[in-house]
Design an enzyme around this catalytic site. Sequence first.
Site, PDB file in Angstrom:
ATOM      1  N   ILE A 153      27.259  41.701  35.640  1.00  0.00           N
ATOM      2  CA  ILE A 153      27.693  41.290  34.287  1.00  0.00           C
ATOM      3  C   ILE A 153      28.162  42.479  33.449  1.00  0.00           C
ATOM      4  CG2 ILE A 153      25.394  41.435  33.188  1.00  0.00           C
ATOM      5  CD1 ILE A 153      26.177  38.728  31.766  1.00  0.00           C
ATOM      6  N   ASP A 171      34.801  42.304  35.201  1.00  0.00           N
ATOM      7  CA  ASP A 171      34.897  40.846  35.345  1.00  0.00           C
ATOM      8  C   ASP A 171      33.677  40.147  34.757  1.00  0.00           C
ATOM      9  OD1 ASP A 171      37.103  41.568  36.756  1.00  0.00           O
ATOM     10  OD2 ASP A 171      36.574  40.512  38.600  1.00  0.00           O
ATOM     11  N   LEU A 176      20.916  44.157  44.030  1.00  0.00           N
ATOM     12  CA  LEU A 176      21.374  43.510  45.265  1.00  0.00           C
ATOM     13  C   LEU A 176      20.695  44.091  46.499  1.00  0.00           C
ATOM     14  CD1 LEU A 176      25.236  43.108  44.855  1.00  0.00           C
ATOM     15  CD2 LEU A 176      23.475  41.367  44.646  1.00  0.00           C
ATOM     16  N   ALA A 216      28.642  41.504  41.513  1.00  0.00           N
ATOM     17  CA  ALA A 216      28.130  42.869  41.681  1.00  0.00           C
ATOM     18  C   ALA A 216      28.583  43.433  43.019  1.00  0.00           C
ATOM     19  CB  ALA A 216      26.606  42.872  41.601  1.00  0.00           C
ATOM     20  N   SER A 255      38.045  39.724  48.178  1.00  0.00           N
ATOM     21  CA  SER A 255      39.075  40.640  47.676  1.00  0.00           C
ATOM     22  C   SER A 255      40.322  40.667  48.547  1.00  0.00           C
ATOM     23  CB  SER A 255      38.474  42.047  47.623  1.00  0.00           C
ATOM     24  OG  SER A 255      39.486  43.008  47.516  1.00  0.00           O
ATOM     25  N   GLU A 275      41.746  43.234  49.273  1.00  0.00           N
ATOM     26  CA  GLU A 275      41.604  44.406  50.164  1.00  0.00           C
ATOM     27  C   GLU A 275      41.321  43.956  51.592  1.00  0.00           C
ATOM     28  OE1 GLU A 275      42.804  47.528  48.398  1.00  0.00           O
ATOM     29  OE2 GLU A 275      41.514  48.016  50.081  1.00  0.00           O
ATOM     30  N   TYR A 311      34.676  49.494  52.262  1.00  0.00           N
ATOM     31  CA  TYR A 311      34.587  48.479  51.200  1.00  0.00           C
ATOM     32  C   TYR A 311      35.151  47.145  51.698  1.00  0.00           C
ATOM     33  CZ  TYR A 311      36.070  45.821  47.073  1.00  0.00           C
ATOM     34  OH  TYR A 311      36.292  44.813  46.163  1.00  0.00           O
ATOM     35  N   HIS A 342      43.030  42.992  39.477  1.00  0.00           N
ATOM     36  CA  HIS A 342      43.171  42.544  38.093  1.00  0.00           C
ATOM     37  C   HIS A 342      42.534  43.578  37.183  1.00  0.00           C
ATOM     38  CE1 HIS A 342      39.843  40.565  40.184  1.00  0.00           C
ATOM     39  NE2 HIS A 342      39.144  40.779  39.077  1.00  0.00           N
TER      40      HIS A 342
HETATM   41  P1  NAP Z   1      33.058  46.675  38.438  1.00  0.00           P
HETATM   42  O1  NAP Z   1      33.635  46.809  37.049  1.00  0.00           O
HETATM   43  O2  NAP Z   1      32.995  47.879  39.304  1.00  0.00           O
HETATM   44  O3  NAP Z   1      31.589  46.057  38.271  1.00  0.00           O
HETATM   45  C1  NAP Z   1      30.675  46.062  39.329  1.00  0.00           C
HETATM   46  C2  NAP Z   1      29.351  45.546  38.832  1.00  0.00           C
HETATM   47  O4  NAP Z   1      28.415  45.531  39.924  1.00  0.00           O
HETATM   48  C3  NAP Z   1      28.715  46.382  37.723  1.00  0.00           C
HETATM   49  O5  NAP Z   1      28.163  45.507  36.768  1.00  0.00           O
HETATM   50  C4  NAP Z   1      27.609  47.121  38.472  1.00  0.00           C
HETATM   51  O6  NAP Z   1      26.511  47.443  37.650  1.00  0.00           O
HETATM   52  C5  NAP Z   1      27.176  46.059  39.461  1.00  0.00           C
HETATM   53  N1  NAP Z   1      26.416  46.587  40.596  1.00  0.00           N
HETATM   54  C6  NAP Z   1      26.793  47.546  41.465  1.00  0.00           C
HETATM   55  N2  NAP Z   1      25.832  47.730  42.377  1.00  0.00           N
HETATM   56  C7  NAP Z   1      24.817  46.878  42.101  1.00  0.00           C
HETATM   57  C8  NAP Z   1      23.555  46.605  42.670  1.00  0.00           C
HETATM   58  N3  NAP Z   1      23.108  47.244  43.749  1.00  0.00           N
HETATM   59  N4  NAP Z   1      22.775  45.640  42.120  1.00  0.00           N
HETATM   60  C9  NAP Z   1      23.179  44.986  41.015  1.00  0.00           C
HETATM   61  N5  NAP Z   1      24.367  45.206  40.413  1.00  0.00           N
HETATM   62  C10 NAP Z   1      25.177  46.146  40.946  1.00  0.00           C
HETATM   63  O7  NAP Z   1      33.852  45.559  39.261  1.00  0.00           O
HETATM   64  P2  NAP Z   1      34.872  44.435  38.738  1.00  0.00           P
HETATM   65  O8  NAP Z   1      36.250  45.005  38.688  1.00  0.00           O
HETATM   66  O9  NAP Z   1      34.309  43.755  37.546  1.00  0.00           O
HETATM   67  O10 NAP Z   1      34.879  43.445  39.989  1.00  0.00           O
HETATM   68  C11 NAP Z   1      33.891  42.414  40.109  1.00  0.00           C
HETATM   69  C12 NAP Z   1      33.763  42.017  41.568  1.00  0.00           C
HETATM   70  O11 NAP Z   1      35.016  41.552  42.049  1.00  0.00           O
HETATM   71  C13 NAP Z   1      33.359  43.148  42.516  1.00  0.00           C
HETATM   72  O12 NAP Z   1      32.560  42.568  43.525  1.00  0.00           O
HETATM   73  C14 NAP Z   1      34.673  43.635  43.099  1.00  0.00           C
HETATM   74  O13 NAP Z   1      34.454  44.217  44.360  1.00  0.00           O
HETATM   75  C15 NAP Z   1      35.425  42.313  43.197  1.00  0.00           C
HETATM   76  N6  NAP Z   1      36.886  42.391  43.097  1.00  0.00           N
HETATM   77  C16 NAP Z   1      37.454  43.049  42.059  1.00  0.00           C
HETATM   78  C17 NAP Z   1      38.838  43.061  41.950  1.00  0.00           C
HETATM   79  C18 NAP Z   1      39.519  43.774  40.799  1.00  0.00           C
HETATM   80  O14 NAP Z   1      40.730  44.011  40.917  1.00  0.00           O
HETATM   81  N7  NAP Z   1      38.826  44.076  39.724  1.00  0.00           N
HETATM   82  C19 NAP Z   1      39.633  42.379  42.902  1.00  0.00           C
HETATM   83  C20 NAP Z   1      38.990  41.702  43.947  1.00  0.00           C
HETATM   84  C21 NAP Z   1      37.609  41.692  44.017  1.00  0.00           C
HETATM   85  P3  NAP Z   1      26.311  48.881  36.940  1.00  0.00           P
HETATM   86  O15 NAP Z   1      26.867  48.698  35.551  1.00  0.00           O
HETATM   87  O16 NAP Z   1      24.841  49.071  36.985  1.00  0.00           O
HETATM   88  O17 NAP Z   1      27.063  49.899  37.755  1.00  0.00           O
HETATM   89  N1  GDD Z   2      41.722  54.976  42.134  1.00  0.00           N
HETATM   90  C1  GDD Z   2      42.866  55.670  42.289  1.00  0.00           C
HETATM   91  N2  GDD Z   2      42.974  56.909  41.727  1.00  0.00           N
HETATM   92  N3  GDD Z   2      43.870  55.118  43.010  1.00  0.00           N
HETATM   93  C2  GDD Z   2      45.031  55.823  43.121  1.00  0.00           C
HETATM   94  C3  GDD Z   2      45.194  57.083  42.547  1.00  0.00           C
HETATM   95  C4  GDD Z   2      44.108  57.658  41.815  1.00  0.00           C
HETATM   96  O1  GDD Z   2      44.181  58.774  41.297  1.00  0.00           O
HETATM   97  N4  GDD Z   2      46.452  57.511  42.821  1.00  0.00           N
HETATM   98  C5  GDD Z   2      47.042  56.562  43.549  1.00  0.00           C
HETATM   99  N5  GDD Z   2      46.186  55.536  43.748  1.00  0.00           N
HETATM  100  C6  GDD Z   2      46.470  54.331  44.553  1.00  0.00           C
HETATM  101  C7  GDD Z   2      45.399  54.042  45.602  1.00  0.00           C
HETATM  102  O2  GDD Z   2      45.592  54.864  46.757  1.00  0.00           O
HETATM  103  C8  GDD Z   2      45.656  52.562  45.854  1.00  0.00           C
HETATM  104  O3  GDD Z   2      46.665  52.395  46.815  1.00  0.00           O
HETATM  105  C9  GDD Z   2      46.159  52.046  44.505  1.00  0.00           C
HETATM  106  O4  GDD Z   2      46.483  53.214  43.711  1.00  0.00           O
HETATM  107  C10 GDD Z   2      45.149  51.206  43.745  1.00  0.00           C
HETATM  108  O5  GDD Z   2      43.913  51.901  43.703  1.00  0.00           O
HETATM  109  P1  GDD Z   2      42.681  51.378  42.818  1.00  0.00           P
HETATM  110  O6  GDD Z   2      43.113  51.202  41.410  1.00  0.00           O
HETATM  111  O7  GDD Z   2      41.527  52.279  43.081  1.00  0.00           O
HETATM  112  O8  GDD Z   2      42.436  49.907  43.369  1.00  0.00           O
HETATM  113  P2  GDD Z   2      42.281  49.348  44.869  1.00  0.00           P
HETATM  114  O9  GDD Z   2      43.481  48.496  45.131  1.00  0.00           O
HETATM  115  O10 GDD Z   2      41.977  50.418  45.826  1.00  0.00           O
HETATM  116  O11 GDD Z   2      40.978  48.440  44.730  1.00  0.00           O
HETATM  117  C11 GDD Z   2      40.816  47.547  43.615  1.00  0.00           C
HETATM  118  O12 GDD Z   2      41.398  46.295  43.920  1.00  0.00           O
HETATM  119  C12 GDD Z   2      40.782  45.585  44.999  1.00  0.00           C
HETATM  120  C13 GDD Z   2      41.558  44.277  45.185  1.00  0.00           C
HETATM  121  O13 GDD Z   2      42.670  44.496  45.986  1.00  0.00           O
HETATM  122  C14 GDD Z   2      39.312  47.439  43.335  1.00  0.00           C
HETATM  123  O14 GDD Z   2      39.128  46.744  42.140  1.00  0.00           O
HETATM  124  C15 GDD Z   2      38.597  46.678  44.435  1.00  0.00           C
HETATM  125  O15 GDD Z   2      37.242  46.432  44.050  1.00  0.00           O
HETATM  126  C16 GDD Z   2      39.319  45.336  44.649  1.00  0.00           C
HETATM  127  O16 GDD Z   2      38.700  44.603  45.674  1.00  0.00           O
END
Ligand code: NAP
Ligand code: GDD
Length: 355
Positions: free
Chosen positions: A17, A21, A65, A87, A131, A133, A155, A185
């Site tokens: 939370i 997201d 978790l 999480a 995801s 990914e 991951y 997102h």
């Molecule tokens: P985020 O901002 O990194 O948030 C992750 C959350 O997980 C934080 O609240 C973190 O808590 C909690 N957490 C981590 N380890 C934990 C543990 N061991 N026990 C309990 N809580 C724990 O991620 P998000 O972007 O909101 O994404 C939400 C979910 O969607 C994730 O599972 C991510 O992998 C997935 N996802 C995200 C995207 C995206 O683009 N954002 C896309 C696809 C899937 P703390 O505050 O304590 O660190």
């Molecule tokens: N983080 C990061 N930092 N990424 C970079 C950088 C940098 O300095 N420079 C280039 N990139 C490129 C990464 O190599 C990747 O190809 C792309 O930017 C996006 O990186 P991130 O923003 O870290 O996101 P992600 O796509 O690897 O992962 C996110 O999206 C996934 C869904 O497709 C995360 O939110 C994952 O939790 C989520 O599942």
Amino acid sequence: MARTKSTPQKRALVTGITGQDGSYLAELLLDKGYQVFGLVRRLSSSNHTNISHLADRVTLLDGDLLDKTSLIAAVRRAEPDEVYNLAAQSHVKVSFDQPILTAEFTGLGVLRLLEAIREVNPKIRFYQASSSEMFGQVQEEPQTELTRFWPRSPYAVSKVFGHYLTVNYRESYGLHASAGILFNHESPRRGLDFVTRKITDAVARIHHGLQDEVRLGNLDARRDWGYAGDYVRAMWLMLQQDEPGDYVVATGETHSVREFLDAAFGVIGVTDWTKHVVVDPAFFRPAEVHVLTGDASKAKRLLGWEPTVTFPELVQMMVRADIERVELEQLNAQNGVTLAKLNALRSPTAQAQLG
Ligand code: NAP
Ligand code: GDD
């Protein structure tokens, strides 16, 4: 929504939370009249910035978790109708440095939570944050629910494990368990080490004259970037369906990191950003996901879901929010200095010197 016999107030437990997201989902559920519980892990210095505005409206429960006992206790205490498992260790690059921990949180954590639900109340509806990914080295363009997974990081492999367990618990035990295959997102609440927010924060600092350059990795990577506020709506819609299922959630448009830079620097009127960006191999990954593009037709057809924020609108929203935040931080810092000076002037030594 008032609790009545005919419409009892729904209860939801959200793990993650405090993340991007989790905070948007909590807002959505509160707006819909839910009683919201959030699982938080104890940290010596907690960071609840994303949900500080909801502090008196959500109930936080301690849990991790990694610890099934704490998950069972949280599910018992919350008595939820719906559990949203957001999480995770969610950073792809970090997962190469901490693969075992990532598998524990992001993979096995899902299993512990599914087991907790099965033990406490198998009628609870479950959402798993899968995801894009998982598609990794993509096998077709665009990706749908049927596209073969080819994960490219610890991951992504952990997410595939969590995804198939969600499907397996649905098929084996009849759980109402759904998985959202969400593409990237973003929002002003995005963590600062993801590429979009790293860029918008840097653009804001450059605009305010606080830094001159930003170091990035692969600028050619392409992602299907949407707005987090839109994507949590899809999560909720999945759990309102009679039947559970898996859904791709995406905009269908893909953009490179370079295009994100164009748009972000464009907001502050900089057309040539090359002098501000340094490509640093430290940010490259051992295996890269080069391009992702989602086909959300199923979510549109069955859930009636549509994204509402375009790519340029998203970038503008993030840059503007960071410009405002950095400005406020500066003002606070200046006020802090002024306050420190005032306090120093009020000190007994200063008073004595002033006579
Ligand atoms: P985020 O901002 O990194 O948030 C992750 C959350 O997980 C934080 O609240 C973190 O808590 C909690 N957490 C981590 N380890 C934990 C543990 N061991 N026990 C309990 N809580 C724990 O991620 P998000 O972007 O909101 O994404 C939400 C979910 O969607 C994730 O599972 C991510 O992998 C997935 N996802 C995200 C995207 C995206 O683009 N954002 C896309 C696809 C899937 P703390 O505050 O304590 O660190
Ligand atoms: N983080 C990061 N930092 N990424 C970079 C950088 C940098 O300095 N420079 C280039 N990139 C490129 C990464 O190599 C990747 O190809 C792309 O930017 C996006 O990186 P991130 O923003 O870290 O996101 P992600 O796509 O690897 O992962 C996110 O999206 C996934 C869904 O497709 C995360 O939110 C994952 O939790 C989520 O599942």
